[in-house]
Design a protein around this motif. Sequence first.
Motif, PDB file in Angstrom:
ATOM      1  N   ASN A  32       0.847  -1.186   0.000  1.00  0.00           N
ATOM      2  CA  ASN A  32       0.000   0.000   0.000  1.00  0.00           C
ATOM      3  C   ASN A  32       0.881   1.234   0.000  1.00  0.00           C
ATOM      4  O   ASN A  32       1.777   1.367   0.824  1.00  0.00           O
ATOM      5  CB  ASN A  32      -0.914  -0.003   1.228  1.00  0.00           C
ATOM      6  N   THR A  33       0.640   2.126  -0.951  1.00  0.00           N
ATOM      7  CA  THR A  33       1.431   3.352  -1.063  1.00  0.00           C
ATOM      8  C   THR A  33       0.832   4.433  -0.180  1.00  0.00           C
ATOM      9  O   THR A  33      -0.365   4.720  -0.246  1.00  0.00           O
ATOM     10  CB  THR A  33       1.469   3.837  -2.514  1.00  0.00           C
ATOM     11  N   LYS A  34       1.690   5.023   0.674  1.00  0.00           N
ATOM     12  CA  LYS A  34       1.224   6.076   1.582  1.00  0.00           C
ATOM     13  C   LYS A  34       1.153   7.412   0.854  1.00  0.00           C
ATOM     14  O   LYS A  34       2.056   7.769   0.101  1.00  0.00           O
ATOM     15  CB  LYS A  34       2.174   6.204   2.777  1.00  0.00           C
ATOM     16  N   VAL A  35       0.086   8.129   1.084  1.00  0.00           N
ATOM     17  CA  VAL A  35      -0.114   9.456   0.482  1.00  0.00           C
ATOM     18  C   VAL A  35      -0.193  10.471   1.610  1.00  0.00           C
ATOM     19  O   VAL A  35      -1.062  10.387   2.478  1.00  0.00           O
ATOM     20  CB  VAL A  35      -1.400   9.499  -0.375  1.00  0.00           C
ATOM     21  N   LYS A  36       0.717  11.429   1.608  1.00  0.00           N
ATOM     22  CA  LYS A  36       0.759  12.446   2.662  1.00  0.00           C
ATOM     23  C   LYS A  36      -0.418  13.402   2.519  1.00  0.00           C
ATOM     24  O   LYS A  36      -0.650  13.982   1.461  1.00  0.00           O
ATOM     25  CB  LYS A  36       2.076  13.231   2.578  1.00  0.00           C
ATOM     26  N   ASP A  37      -1.196  13.528   3.603  1.00  0.00           N
ATOM     27  CA  ASP A  37      -2.359  14.414   3.595  1.00  0.00           C
ATOM     28  C   ASP A  37      -1.947  15.774   4.143  1.00  0.00           C
ATOM     29  O   ASP A  37      -1.985  16.012   5.345  1.00  0.00           O
ATOM     30  CB  ASP A  37      -3.479  13.795   4.441  1.00  0.00           C
ATOM     31  N   SER A  38      -1.513  16.673   3.242  1.00  0.00           N
ATOM     32  CA  SER A  38      -1.058  17.988   3.685  1.00  0.00           C
ATOM     33  C   SER A  38      -2.210  18.855   4.167  1.00  0.00           C
ATOM     34  O   SER A  38      -2.044  19.707   5.048  1.00  0.00           O
ATOM     35  CB  SER A  38      -0.305  18.691   2.550  1.00  0.00           C
ATOM     36  N   LEU A  39      -3.430  18.663   3.626  1.00  0.00           N
ATOM     37  CA  LEU A  39      -4.579  19.469   4.040  1.00  0.00           C
ATOM     38  C   LEU A  39      -5.016  19.127   5.457  1.00  0.00           C
ATOM     39  O   LEU A  39      -5.549  19.970   6.170  1.00  0.00           O
ATOM     40  CB  LEU A  39      -5.744  19.257   3.059  1.00  0.00           C
ATOM     41  N   ASN A  40      -4.792  17.904   5.865  1.00  0.00           N
ATOM     42  CA  ASN A  40      -5.285  17.438   7.159  1.00  0.00           C
ATOM     43  C   ASN A  40      -4.149  17.204   8.141  1.00  0.00           C
ATOM     44  O   ASN A  40      -4.317  16.488   9.131  1.00  0.00           O
ATOM     45  CB  ASN A  40      -6.062  16.123   6.953  1.00  0.00           C
ATOM     46  N   SER A  41      -2.963  17.780   7.873  1.00  0.00           N
ATOM     47  CA  SER A  41      -1.772  17.446   8.664  1.00  0.00           C
ATOM     48  C   SER A  41      -1.858  17.931  10.105  1.00  0.00           C
ATOM     49  O   SER A  41      -1.182  17.389  10.971  1.00  0.00           O
ATOM     50  CB  SER A  41      -0.530  18.047   7.998  1.00  0.00           C
ATOM     51  N   ASP A  72       0.118   8.418   7.909  1.00  0.00           N
ATOM     52  CA  ASP A  72       0.917   8.982   6.829  1.00  0.00           C
ATOM     53  C   ASP A  72       2.336   8.451   6.817  1.00  0.00           C
ATOM     54  O   ASP A  72       3.063   8.616   5.844  1.00  0.00           O
ATOM     55  CB  ASP A  72       0.975  10.511   6.938  1.00  0.00           C
ATOM     56  N   ASN A  73       2.754   7.843   7.925  1.00  0.00           N
ATOM     57  CA  ASN A  73       4.150   7.428   8.075  1.00  0.00           C
ATOM     58  C   ASN A  73       4.357   6.065   7.425  1.00  0.00           C
ATOM     59  O   ASN A  73       3.825   5.064   7.908  1.00  0.00           O
ATOM     60  CB  ASN A  73       4.499   7.364   9.569  1.00  0.00           C
ATOM     61  N   PRO A  74       5.144   5.982   6.337  1.00  0.00           N
ATOM     62  CA  PRO A  74       5.321   4.687   5.666  1.00  0.00           C
ATOM     63  C   PRO A  74       6.125   3.686   6.484  1.00  0.00           C
ATOM     64  O   PRO A  74       6.081   2.495   6.211  1.00  0.00           O
ATOM     65  CB  PRO A  74       6.065   5.060   4.369  1.00  0.00           C
ATOM     66  N   THR A  75       6.885   4.149   7.496  1.00  0.00           N
ATOM     67  CA  THR A  75       7.669   3.221   8.315  1.00  0.00           C
ATOM     68  C   THR A  75       6.848   2.585   9.423  1.00  0.00           C
ATOM     69  O   THR A  75       7.318   1.666  10.086  1.00  0.00           O
ATOM     70  CB  THR A  75       8.854   3.973   8.940  1.00  0.00           C
ATOM     71  N   LEU A  76       5.610   3.103   9.643  1.00  0.00           N
ATOM     72  CA  LEU A  76       4.747   2.544  10.671  1.00  0.00           C
ATOM     73  C   LEU A  76       3.798   1.541  10.015  1.00  0.00           C
ATOM     74  O   LEU A  76       3.205   1.820   8.991  1.00  0.00           O
ATOM     75  CB  LEU A  76       3.961   3.662  11.355  1.00  0.00           C
ATOM     76  N   ASN A  77       3.665   0.366  10.616  1.00  0.00           N
ATOM     77  CA  ASN A  77       2.833  -0.665  10.011  1.00  0.00           C
ATOM     78  C   ASN A  77       2.200  -1.499  11.109  1.00  0.00           C
ATOM     79  O   ASN A  77       2.831  -1.756  12.137  1.00  0.00           O
ATOM     80  CB  ASN A  77       3.666  -1.568   9.094  1.00  0.00           C
ATOM     81  N   PHE A  78       0.952  -1.904  10.881  1.00  0.00           N
ATOM     82  CA  PHE A  78       0.248  -2.768  11.836  1.00  0.00           C
ATOM     83  C   PHE A  78       0.092  -4.185  11.280  1.00  0.00           C
ATOM     84  O   PHE A  78      -0.773  -4.937  11.706  1.00  0.00           O
ATOM     85  CB  PHE A  78      -1.138  -2.190  12.156  1.00  0.00           C
ATOM     86  N   GLU A  79       0.966  -4.553  10.320  1.00  0.00           N
ATOM     87  CA  GLU A  79       0.876  -5.868   9.698  1.00  0.00           C
ATOM     88  C   GLU A  79       1.126  -6.953  10.738  1.00  0.00           C
ATOM     89  O   GLU A  79       2.052  -6.852  11.555  1.00  0.00           O
ATOM     90  CB  GLU A  79       1.901  -5.971   8.570  1.00  0.00           C
ATOM     91  N   VAL A  89      -8.302  -4.176  13.030  1.00  0.00           N
ATOM     92  CA  VAL A  89      -8.902  -2.932  12.537  1.00  0.00           C
ATOM     93  C   VAL A  89      -7.820  -1.906  12.185  1.00  0.00           C
ATOM     94  O   VAL A  89      -7.872  -1.248  11.143  1.00  0.00           O
ATOM     95  CB  VAL A  89      -9.869  -2.356  13.586  1.00  0.00           C
ATOM     96  N   TYR A  90      -6.801  -1.754  13.054  1.00  0.00           N
ATOM     97  CA  TYR A  90      -5.752  -0.758  12.798  1.00  0.00           C
ATOM     98  C   TYR A  90      -4.992  -1.099  11.526  1.00  0.00           C
ATOM     99  O   TYR A  90      -4.576  -0.218  10.766  1.00  0.00           O
ATOM    100  CB  TYR A  90      -4.786  -0.679  13.974  1.00  0.00           C
ATOM    101  N   ASN A  91      -4.765  -2.420  11.279  1.00  0.00           N
ATOM    102  CA  ASN A  91      -4.061  -2.825  10.072  1.00  0.00           C
ATOM    103  C   ASN A  91      -4.845  -2.391   8.837  1.00  0.00           C
ATOM    104  O   ASN A  91      -4.300  -1.849   7.878  1.00  0.00           O
ATOM    105  CB  ASN A  91      -3.881  -4.333  10.095  1.00  0.00           C
ATOM    106  N   ALA A  92      -6.163  -2.593   8.853  1.00  0.00           N
ATOM    107  CA  ALA A  92      -6.998  -2.200   7.724  1.00  0.00           C
ATOM    108  C   ALA A  92      -7.043  -0.681   7.571  1.00  0.00           C
ATOM    109  O   ALA A  92      -6.986  -0.155   6.448  1.00  0.00           O
ATOM    110  CB  ALA A  92      -8.402  -2.755   7.907  1.00  0.00           C
ATOM    111  N   LEU A  93      -7.152   0.050   8.685  1.00  0.00           N
ATOM    112  CA  LEU A  93      -7.160   1.513   8.613  1.00  0.00           C
ATOM    113  C   LEU A  93      -5.857   2.046   8.023  1.00  0.00           C
ATOM    114  O   LEU A  93      -5.856   3.016   7.260  1.00  0.00           O
ATOM    115  CB  LEU A  93      -7.398   2.101  10.005  1.00  0.00           C
ATOM    116  N   PHE A  94      -4.761   1.398   8.384  1.00  0.00           N
ATOM    117  CA  PHE A  94      -3.467   1.831   7.855  1.00  0.00           C
ATOM    118  C   PHE A  94      -3.414   1.623   6.350  1.00  0.00           C
ATOM    119  O   PHE A  94      -2.907   2.472   5.601  1.00  0.00           O
ATOM    120  CB  PHE A  94      -2.347   1.060   8.541  1.00  0.00           C
ATOM    121  N   LEU A  95      -3.934   0.487   5.883  1.00  0.00           N
ATOM    122  CA  LEU A  95      -3.961   0.229   4.448  1.00  0.00           C
ATOM    123  C   LEU A  95      -4.839   1.243   3.727  1.00  0.00           C
ATOM    124  O   LEU A  95      -4.532   1.668   2.604  1.00  0.00           O
ATOM    125  CB  LEU A  95      -4.466  -1.194   4.174  1.00  0.00           C
ATOM    126  N   GLY A  96      -5.931   1.666   4.355  1.00  0.00           N
ATOM    127  CA  GLY A  96      -6.823   2.641   3.735  1.00  0.00           C
ATOM    128  C   GLY A  96      -6.388   4.076   3.900  1.00  0.00           C
ATOM    129  O   GLY A  96      -7.106   4.989   3.474  1.00  0.00           O
TER     130      GLY A  96
END
Length: 804
Positions: free
Chosen positions: A111-120, A129-136, A248-255
Amino acid sequence: MRKIITVVILFLALLQTNTLLAQDLLKSSDLSTVKVDNLSDAEIANIKAQLQSNNTTIEQVEPMALAKGMSASEFAKLKLRLAANAAASGVKNDSESSTQKYGRTQEKIVNTKVKDSLNSLVFGSELFDNPTLNFEPDLKLATPMNYILGPGDELQVSVYGVQEYNANIPVSVEGKVSIQYVGQIAVAGMSIEAATQKIKAAMARVYSTIGSGQSQVSVSLGRIRTIRVTIIGSKQPGNYSISSLATVYNALFLGGGPGKNESYRNIELIRNNKIYTKVDIYKFLVNGDQSENVGLKDNDVIRIPAYEQRVKVEGQVKRPGIFEMKAGETFSDLLSFASGFNEFAYTASVNVLQKTGKEFKVQDIKASEFNSYKPQSGDVFRVTKILNRFENRIKIEGAVFRPDMYSFYEGMRISDLIAKAEGLKEDAYSKRARIIRLKSDLTKEIVNVNLEKALEGDVEADIPLLKEDIVTVYSILDFVEEYKITIDGEIKKPGVYDYQEGLTLNDLLVQAGGLTGSASKRVEVARMIMSEEIDDANPNKAELFNIEITPDNNEQAVNFSLYPFDVVNIRKMAVYEKPEMVSISGAVHYAGKYVLASKKAKVYDIVKRAGGLTSGANIEGVKIKRPIQAKQIEAVESIDLNLGTKDSIQNKLEKKLKEDLKYAIIPVDWKSIVKDENSNTNVTLFPGDEIEVAAFNEGVKVTGNVLLTSEIPYDKGKGFRYYLDAVGGVDAKGWKKKAYIIYPNGKADVASSFLFFRNYPKVTPGSQIIVPEKPEVKKMSTGEFVSIAGVLASLAGVIIAILR
């Protein structure tokens, strides 16, 4: 004949055993006769493929191989052969090595992380937003006993002990596993623990040793199935295929986490068309609580609704940002989300900007209301800084033992503050102290205090203090002028020294390191003249004292007292010159260094002391090399040639003197000196001079811009041009008109012209002819030529007009 048949049978049995090992390591019943050295590389690769197909490693089958009779040494050889085969076939990727090491696989989810600058600024957005954080889920963990099996899972079923069995069995779409000789067993919907018991009971009916305990059954999870969940309201909504171990957190991270206007605190997990649970991410962010991070099942729906209330916190908090609030939460809860006030925050009250139906309004929340005020959607809380002032500060500085800031209290007097500072120092000026006081209108005033009376108990002098007072206690040393004294001349450490009362000449001589060996007995002391009135009749600016001392003794019999700002000069002896030397080298009998015994020692004197010239000396090759002195370079630098700042002629001259030329050459005419010692070429020598006497050389060296640098034998009847022709003449850059010759004694001569005749210098043995390079001449461009022609044409026109 029987022996031959026996050997053939044993050989065929050994061959068959190795063949069986190569065919199926796990199913062979007897491995006692295995010889690993007899296996080919293809057979080793086959064994490796068997292990991979069964999702096992060589370490996992070691107990089984040893139980079937394989020796430990042969098994060690087998491991080495397999390791060598793996190295030869290349490095596996991470998923393959993980499969071999842990025996469990899972479809890789990217899953590619997209930085949300509007909601930062929204609290919690950085979690997704952090690609190094994962709940896999971690595949390295032991099989969870409460894991519910379903179609797509794969079980590793092993029987070990007296009877052996090992297989990877997938769970079919009907939810069953099919075990050889046992049949189909329904396991879907069962936990791994319950399925193990059911499989064990079924296998015990086929494998008799299981019931007696001679064999054991092991069931573990080999491949984990993939489930599909739907995420609504995330930054990247959609259907996701994820691990059945996912939460749930793993799925939220993917989304990508909640979308721009979605909630972080009321996330719904919908299972079987009902809300199974609600997830508040703030519990994890603030307290690390993952109790709501439940596992997912196939066809679960994660719905992220829009937020209900958001507020903003600015200023002096540890984590400013935008926060989502639930109904019933207070400002204290909001403050905990923001990690509390920082060390500079004004905590007595907080300013909040609120929105009404028509306009904005401002409200102040006192500290006592923090637990009761309930933030409203759109509130902006501003936490300001504390004031840069003190409520009870007072300061003392100067001649006290502990100058510092102290706490002030009502009724505090000057004597109390001095006592806090541990009293006055010995150099304190007690007649007066100064208080700088801040008045009510913030202007400053000075209050003077008689410390002596205040410390003696005089109530009027011991005045009360106010907060922010700055008390200064003067030192008597502040009023004393700093006196200096100067010593120069023949002293080891000349310079300026501090003057103390009672300083004498002896004291100063010792302080300055003592006299040098060249010091004379004469000392001059200059003292300034002090007077209240101007005496025009006295032209003297200073009073002079001439003192005689004993140079070899710093302790003088008459100890002269010095005054402030005296200038002491130690004179040098009238005659005190260390022996200085010159050197002579070359064709003399005794070359080396010689001391100048006379102030007017000349070249002839030194050559005579060196034993005279040798028979091989060139009497025309005597010269003096004199070092260029620093003062000569300074003289050149001080002359202004008026060439302009951009002209480099003088700069080149100074550079040449400093860096290139270290000596000046003085030619010596030895024949004239021999005839007459008073000849002007018999120059007086200076310290550092070097006399060089060249050995006789019959050759003439030709260098510079010539075709061939060479040394031509001297021919008495030949002239300058002969030697140039002898080396092939000058090259294309050679400037023959400016060719010059350097004679053995350092004298130089250049060719000259008279009318149409050119005179070349005389050539002597040992000379050196040098042809310089022609200077570059810039050719006139066509444009410049046309311009000059136009100017000349204009001038011609003017002249013709005048003549008419």
